[in-house]
Each structure stands twice: as structure tokens, then as C-alpha cells.
Motif scaffolding. Sequence first.
Motif, PDB file in Angstrom:
ATOM      1  N   LYS A 260      35.020 -20.257  13.996  1.00  0.00           N
ATOM      2  CA  LYS A 260      36.033 -20.531  12.990  1.00  0.00           C
ATOM      3  C   LYS A 260      37.266 -19.625  13.125  1.00  0.00           C
ATOM      4  N   PRO A 261      37.096 -18.309  13.290  1.00  0.00           N
ATOM      5  CA  PRO A 261      38.297 -17.471  13.453  1.00  0.00           C
ATOM      6  C   PRO A 261      39.156 -17.919  14.630  1.00  0.00           C
ATOM      7  N   ILE A 262      38.519 -18.270  15.748  1.00  0.00           N
ATOM      8  CA  ILE A 262      39.298 -18.703  16.912  1.00  0.00           C
ATOM      9  C   ILE A 262      40.026 -20.006  16.593  1.00  0.00           C
ATOM     10  N   ALA A 263      39.290 -20.935  15.971  1.00  0.00           N
ATOM     11  CA  ALA A 263      39.894 -22.223  15.636  1.00  0.00           C
ATOM     12  C   ALA A 263      41.082 -22.028  14.695  1.00  0.00           C
ATOM     13  N   PHE A 265      42.899 -19.351  14.242  1.00  0.00           N
ATOM     14  CA  PHE A 265      43.964 -18.636  14.923  1.00  0.00           C
ATOM     15  C   PHE A 265      44.777 -19.578  15.810  1.00  0.00           C
ATOM     16  N   LEU A 266      44.051 -20.388  16.613  1.00  0.00           N
ATOM     17  CA  LEU A 266      44.743 -21.275  17.553  1.00  0.00           C
ATOM     18  C   LEU A 266      45.465 -22.404  16.829  1.00  0.00           C
ATOM     19  N   THR A 267      44.849 -22.928  15.762  1.00  0.00           N
ATOM     20  CA  THR A 267      45.509 -23.994  15.004  1.00  0.00           C
ATOM     21  C   THR A 267      46.807 -23.451  14.401  1.00  0.00           C
ATOM     22  N   GLY A 268      46.738 -22.189  13.970  1.00  0.00           N
ATOM     23  CA  GLY A 268      47.935 -21.545  13.428  1.00  0.00           C
ATOM     24  C   GLY A 268      49.051 -21.463  14.457  1.00  0.00           C
ATOM     25  N   LEU A 269      48.674 -21.371  15.714  1.00  0.00           N
ATOM     26  CA  LEU A 269      49.675 -21.297  16.786  1.00  0.00           C
ATOM     27  C   LEU A 269      50.134 -22.681  17.230  1.00  0.00           C
ATOM     28  N   HIS A 270      49.629 -23.708  16.561  1.00  0.00           N
ATOM     29  CA  HIS A 270      49.947 -25.105  16.882  1.00  0.00           C
ATOM     30  C   HIS A 270      49.567 -25.483  18.304  1.00  0.00           C
ATOM     31  N   VAL A 271      48.399 -25.006  18.734  1.00  0.00           N
ATOM     32  CA  VAL A 271      47.880 -25.380  20.054  1.00  0.00           C
ATOM     33  C   VAL A 271      47.274 -26.779  19.925  1.00  0.00           C
ATOM     34  N   HIS A 272      47.268 -27.523  21.013  1.00  0.00           N
ATOM     35  CA  HIS A 272      46.718 -28.884  20.999  1.00  0.00           C
ATOM     36  C   HIS A 272      45.224 -28.851  20.598  1.00  0.00           C
ATOM     37  N   PRO A 273      44.781 -29.777  19.764  1.00  0.00           N
ATOM     38  CA  PRO A 273      43.373 -29.797  19.316  1.00  0.00           C
ATOM     39  C   PRO A 273      42.362 -29.747  20.468  1.00  0.00           C
ATOM     40  N   TRP A 274      42.730 -30.336  21.592  1.00  0.00           N
ATOM     41  CA  TRP A 274      41.872 -30.276  22.779  1.00  0.00           C
ATOM     42  C   TRP A 274      41.517 -28.837  23.109  1.00  0.00           C
ATOM     43  N   LEU A 275      42.583 -28.008  23.220  1.00  0.00           N
ATOM     44  CA  LEU A 275      42.378 -26.612  23.601  1.00  0.00           C
ATOM     45  C   LEU A 275      41.651 -25.850  22.507  1.00  0.00           C
ATOM     46  N   VAL A 276      41.965 -26.173  21.260  1.00  0.00           N
ATOM     47  CA  VAL A 276      41.281 -25.512  20.147  1.00  0.00           C
ATOM     48  C   VAL A 276      39.786 -25.747  20.271  1.00  0.00           C
ATOM     49  N   SER A 277      39.439 -26.977  20.558  1.00  0.00           N
ATOM     50  CA  SER A 277      38.028 -27.320  20.636  1.00  0.00           C
ATOM     51  C   SER A 277      37.348 -26.619  21.822  1.00  0.00           C
ATOM     52  N   ILE A 278      38.086 -26.475  22.920  1.00  0.00           N
ATOM     53  CA  ILE A 278      37.506 -25.757  24.074  1.00  0.00           C
ATOM     54  C   ILE A 278      37.224 -24.308  23.712  1.00  0.00           C
ATOM     55  N   SER A 280      37.164 -22.737  20.688  1.00  0.00           N
ATOM     56  CA  SER A 280      36.381 -22.387  19.506  1.00  0.00           C
ATOM     57  C   SER A 280      34.957 -22.924  19.565  1.00  0.00           C
ATOM     58  N   LEU A 281      34.748 -24.011  20.309  1.00  0.00           N
ATOM     59  CA  LEU A 281      33.399 -24.576  20.360  1.00  0.00           C
ATOM     60  C   LEU A 281      32.729 -24.384  21.708  1.00  0.00           C
ATOM     61  N   LEU A 282      33.425 -24.858  22.738  1.00  0.00           N
ATOM     62  CA  LEU A 282      32.805 -24.891  24.054  1.00  0.00           C
ATOM     63  C   LEU A 282      32.478 -23.492  24.566  1.00  0.00           C
ATOM     64  N   ILE A 283      33.441 -22.583  24.498  1.00  0.00           N
ATOM     65  CA  ILE A 283      33.237 -21.258  25.103  1.00  0.00           C
ATOM     66  C   ILE A 283      32.200 -20.425  24.342  1.00  0.00           C
ATOM     67  N   PRO A 284      32.296 -20.310  23.007  1.00  0.00           N
ATOM     68  CA  PRO A 284      31.228 -19.551  22.317  1.00  0.00           C
ATOM     69  C   PRO A 284      29.846 -20.161  22.531  1.00  0.00           C
ATOM     70  N   ASN A 285      29.773 -21.495  22.534  1.00  0.00           N
ATOM     71  CA  ASN A 285      28.480 -22.136  22.741  1.00  0.00           C
ATOM     72  C   ASN A 285      27.945 -21.898  24.135  1.00  0.00           C
ATOM     73  N   THR A 286      28.850 -21.935  25.128  1.00  0.00           N
ATOM     74  CA  THR A 286      28.438 -21.671  26.497  1.00  0.00           C
ATOM     75  C   THR A 286      27.878 -20.263  26.609  1.00  0.00           C
ATOM     76  N   PHE A 287      28.560 -19.306  25.977  1.00  0.00           N
ATOM     77  CA  PHE A 287      28.102 -17.923  25.998  1.00  0.00           C
ATOM     78  C   PHE A 287      26.717 -17.790  25.366  1.00  0.00           C
ATOM     79  N   TYR A 288      26.559 -18.414  24.221  1.00  0.00           N
ATOM     80  CA  TYR A 288      25.273 -18.371  23.528  1.00  0.00           C
ATOM     81  C   TYR A 288      24.181 -18.915  24.432  1.00  0.00           C
ATOM     82  N   PHE A 289      24.491 -20.057  25.030  1.00  0.00           N
ATOM     83  CA  PHE A 289      23.536 -20.738  25.878  1.00  0.00           C
ATOM     84  C   PHE A 289      23.134 -19.866  27.071  1.00  0.00           C
ATOM     85  N   CYS A 290      24.138 -19.246  27.710  1.00  0.00           N
ATOM     86  CA  CYS A 290      23.858 -18.422  28.892  1.00  0.00           C
ATOM     87  C   CYS A 290      23.073 -17.173  28.514  1.00  0.00           C
ATOM     88  N   ILE A 291      23.414 -16.574  27.382  1.00  0.00           N
ATOM     89  CA  ILE A 291      22.690 -15.366  26.962  1.00  0.00           C
ATOM     90  C   ILE A 291      21.237 -15.711  26.639  1.00  0.00           C
TER      91      ILE A 291
END
Lengths: 619, 75
Positions: A260-263, A265-278, A280-291
Motif C-alpha cells: 500500500k505505501p508503494i502504491a 506513493f507512486l499513484t501520487g506521482l501520477h505513474v501509469h497504473p501498470w507500473l504501480v501494479s508492478i 506495489s504487487l508484483l515485486i513485494p510478492n515475488t520477494f515474499y515468494f523467493c524468501i
Amino acid sequence: MNCIALLGQPNSGKSTVFNQLTGSRQHVGNWPGKTVEKTEGNYFFHGTSYTVVDLPGSYGLSGNSDEEIITEQFIKSGEADLVCVLADASQLERSLYMLADFVLMDHPMILLLNMMDVATAQGKQIDDKKLSEKLGIPVLPFTAADGKGFDELKTLIEQEMKAPHRPISKPEIAGTAKANADQILSGVKEKYSWIESLLEGVSKSAGEDYQVKGFDKLLLRPILGKVMTLLVILVGFLAAMFIMAPFMSVAGMLPGLLGKPIADFLTGLHVHPWLVSIFSLLIPNTFYFCISMAAFVFGVNVVFGFLEEIGFLARAAYQFDGALSKLGLQGKAVAPILMGMGCTIGGASGTRVMDNWGQKMLTMMVVWAVPCASIWSVIPVISNMFFPAWGTALVCLGIILYIFVLMFIVSRIFGGKLVSENDRSGMIMELPPYHKAHWKYILKEAWIKCFDMFKRALRTVTLVSIVFWAFSYSSSGNVENSLLYKVGTFIEPVTKFFGMGWRTFMAFITAAFAKEAVLGTLNAVFAGQDTVANIAFNASKAGVDKNALALLMTQTISGAEALAFMFAITFSVPCLMALSTTYKESHSLKWTAKTAGFYIVAALILSCIVYHIALPFLG
Amino acid sequence: MKLSELAANKHGTVKSLGRDEHFLNRISSVGITEGAVFQVVKNDRKMPMLIYVRETLLALNRKDCEKIEVSEVRV
């Protein structure tokens, strides 16, 4: 170039010495033109780099196996400046056989008397100075696993590089190449009498009878022993879960904490929703999964490292040799197969203990047939949606029975190609005395494997999850707007034949990435509330309302389809990292692809059979 | 007699290992040689045999045990 080669019998602690010398600076490849593994590493001492080569070979050098030929050629090539021959100090007479074979090559060498701690505990005294005088080479008493004497060893190696010693005594044998039976017999006799004369006045063998003591009284019994072995392994798994639980729960907080903080923050910067989703969702989840995966590998390796070091796994191999020889495997394969019940990745990397490449590859293929712990967290959930409790029990029983069928099929199809008749020879193995565990070493080894796993997982999972995410991205959040839906429904007529509609087929595909993703994917495709990618690589089951999902699934698909689906996901490719580990351990793209291809096809055929048999009853 | 016929806790000495070169190399590298004295530790049906020879406890599969000719030694 300073090159040291290590040579020693199994259980002489060769790999412990190798690992302690080189740490994680290791490289594993193949010897040119052969499917024999070449392990190389290096270390620095007083500013100089030393290369260490682990030489293949089992108990001696006079056979004509690939391993023995490679070792002979490597020594003759002169690449190694110094050879460290290892012997087990607690069983000196037998373990010096490798030395008796090797001194014939007349090469600069030193002798390491490893496992001095065990020998001392047995009350054995060894006069290493006298042995050194007789042999004309340095002899170093040593305990590799406690990690202490390594400075002494490195200093000795440094000295020997400048002023090498060659053996002054050797067995009187003419050429060993292509000996006939008579020559072998007389050669062997000569070698052992040479060893006996070496040990005269150096060490005294106790000459006492062997007594089956303590735990072995239970563990070596035919039936009780098997039950005990399985019980110990079960306790081992519980211990592994206990070790990894803290890591997993901390990592499990990552997506929630960071998302949520990443999402925001990025939404506040008006980044494209695609990138926000990468981000805020994809990267933290990937990290969790790998750990979580690395934690799994750590736990399994600590437990099996411990069981191996104390000598338990050798007894397990003795117990299950008969059963495994029916699959063309050695008793040693029992450890990786049992590890596979926890985690296929752990099982695949555990095949390192096998004697040769063919055995190793076949064991890995068999390990794939064993459903890992994660699949057992999924199957009962799905089964309970469709069937009563006794039905779920039947499903689980059916899965367990099919494990054996699949193992048998795998060994029939691939066994002949991977393990030649010659290598099928039965068990000839030493049961080492029980050792004390050296925890520092076990933890260090498990950590190296776990970190390597984490790095590989991060690379592979990131790449694949980006591809998968792109396929399943849907601007409206509804799955029907994704590319995956379009492909899925397009091929549905084909997948229907195998018993799966587009929804279950999509979950079948994600199951090949990670079993943890199955429930999330089902939720996404049946409830349509979330994009598949948001959930697929989030190993958590949080957010899946099981009751709501059960209602939707039972309304949408038949019991026969659910049953076919459960069998298909259980016996398909275990997970992405199991695939990657199989490649890493086999060094063969061809055989890794064959394994994956076989399992996908076999899972589809199985699904097809189960569906069409179950349809009249469960339709 | 064959090694596989010798009961647990009996002692024996190896008479003959046969003529199979592959087997000869394998079996002698673990310390079983003609003339070697050993103790049978376990001889359970359908299980590999456990033999104590040269201070080493060895597990040997039954098929190979049938290839090894031994004679009993009374201690």
C-alpha cells in the motif's frame, strides 16, 4: 597456476574438505565429453590463489569406470601440482586402499587422516609421524567438519607447492590397465599387504567383534527399522517446518507492509497504473515468494545435512535398497525421495549424493513424482468443496497410490537409458559409525544452498511473473479482458478433452509455476474479482474466501472435472524452481526438457483418464 | 558355502570371489578380499547383509553375497 586435487573414498569427508576450503567459490560443470560432474573451486592464502579440483572415483582407481578413467587422465595431464589423498582415520586399513592405488601414479601428494575425532573417540591411536616416514610424504591428522585445522592444511599445501614430496614406498604391481581376474586378485593382495606393512607399528586394529549398539538395535531390524526410519524423517520434517516458520512469517508481511505505501506513493506521482501494479504487487510478492522458497530449502537442508552427517541416511539407504532397486535406483536415492515429500527443490538438490550422473538424473525424475508439502495444503481444500470427508480421504489415497504407479512408469521409460546394466549392480556400501554433528558446518552448507536458491529464484520468478502478469493483465480488473482468458477459451475445446475447462486449465498452468498459486488462481478465474497475476505469485491464501469459492466452483464445474484437475496439478511439473534446480543439478538442458515434457504430457493423459472414468459417476 | 548361508554373528574367511572382473574390483576396494576374515553382523531375509571386515561395517546386497564363497571360522 596452483592446482590441488582431492581424492578419497566415499565417507572420507572429501566434500567437507572441499567445501571448507572453497566456501561458496565453487563451480560445477562436466568433465569434457563425459556426464561426470566436475567440481572446482578456489581459495586465497597469503595473497596467492589456489584452485581445488574434486576428483571423481569411488573406493579405488583400478576399475574402468568413467570416473576412474577421468581421474587417471587428469593426473597424467600434470594439471594438478599436488594431490591431497584423504583417508578415514577411524577405518584406516580399508580407507588407505585409495592411497595404495594412487601411489602407483608417483605424483606429488600429501595424506590427510580425516575424522580423527571419531578415531580418538574409539580409542584408536595413530602414529602419523611414523606413517609419514614410511611413506615419504607429509601426513596430517585432521577433523574437517569442525573447521579447525584448515590454516595448518593451507600452510602445508603452500610448502608442498615449493618443495613437493613423492611417495618412497608403493605396492609392487606391474601395470594396472585392463587386468584380467588373476592380475586383479594378485594386485589386490599386494595392495592390502602393503597397507598392512605400512600400518605396522603405526596403528593397531582392535580386532574385536562388532556389536550392534544403541539405536542401531532398532534401526537395523527389517520391519521395525523401516517404521523407525520413516518416523525419524517425519520428525525431521516437523523440525524443518519449525526452522523455516519464522522466516516465512516475516517475509509474509512484506506484501502487506510494502504494497500500500508503494502504491500510494507512486499513484501520487501520477505513474501509469501498470507500473504501480508492478511495483506495489508484483515485486513485494515475488520477494515474499523467493524468501519462503529459500527458507524451505534451508530447513530441509539443515535437517537432511544433520541426518547425513550423523550417519542416519546410510542406514535409511540400507533399509530401502530392496524397494528402490526395483526402480533401478540405489538405496541412497531414499534420502532425496523423502526430501521430495517436503520440497521437490530440496529433493532434486539432494540427488548430489548419488554415485553417477545417470543414477542422479533418474532419481530426480522419480523425485518429481512425489507430491511436495504445498500440494497437500491445496488438495484437501478443493476436494472438500466437492466431496464429503470420506471422499476426500479416497482422493488422497488415490493420489498416494498413483505416486508408486508413476514412479514405476518413469523408471520403465527412462531407467534403461539413464542407468546401464553395469551400474545396476546392487548395494555395496559402508555404514559409517555414528558421528557427532558439527552444527557450524551443517548450517553453513544449508545457508550457501539457501542463498543460491534465493538468487536463482529471484531471477527466474521475476522473469516468469512479468510474462505471466502481462498475459493476465486486465485494465478493468475482470479476468475476461485478459489475454490469458482469450487464449484459454480459444483452446478450451482441446483442454476439455483432457477433462479441464479453460478455468481449471489456467490453474493447471499456474500450478506448474508454484503450487501455492493454485487457490489464488482459482479465485481469480471463478470469482473474477481480481486479476490472475495479482494472486498467482502471491503464495498467501489470504483473501481467498473458501466458502464463496466453493459455491462458485461447484456451480460451474462438475465433480469429475475437479477430480481430474486435482490429479493433473499434483503430478504435473512441481514448480518453476524445481525445474530450474533440475537443470542446475543435471547440467543437461535436454534431460530437463524431457523431464518437464514427460510430466506435462503424463499429467494431461492422467487427467483425461480420470475425467472420463469419473464422468458417469460424478458428472 | 556361500556367504549368504552364514548366519548372523558367525565368523568366516573368504575363499573365492569368482572371476567377474568388474565385481572383483568393486568388492576388493571395500576391503573384501580372498583370505580376509570377517564377521556376519546381520543376515535378515530380503535385506542386504551386514558384514564387519577390516574395521568397517558393510552393507552387501544378497545377489552379490551368493557369489562369494566362504568357510566358517570358529573363534
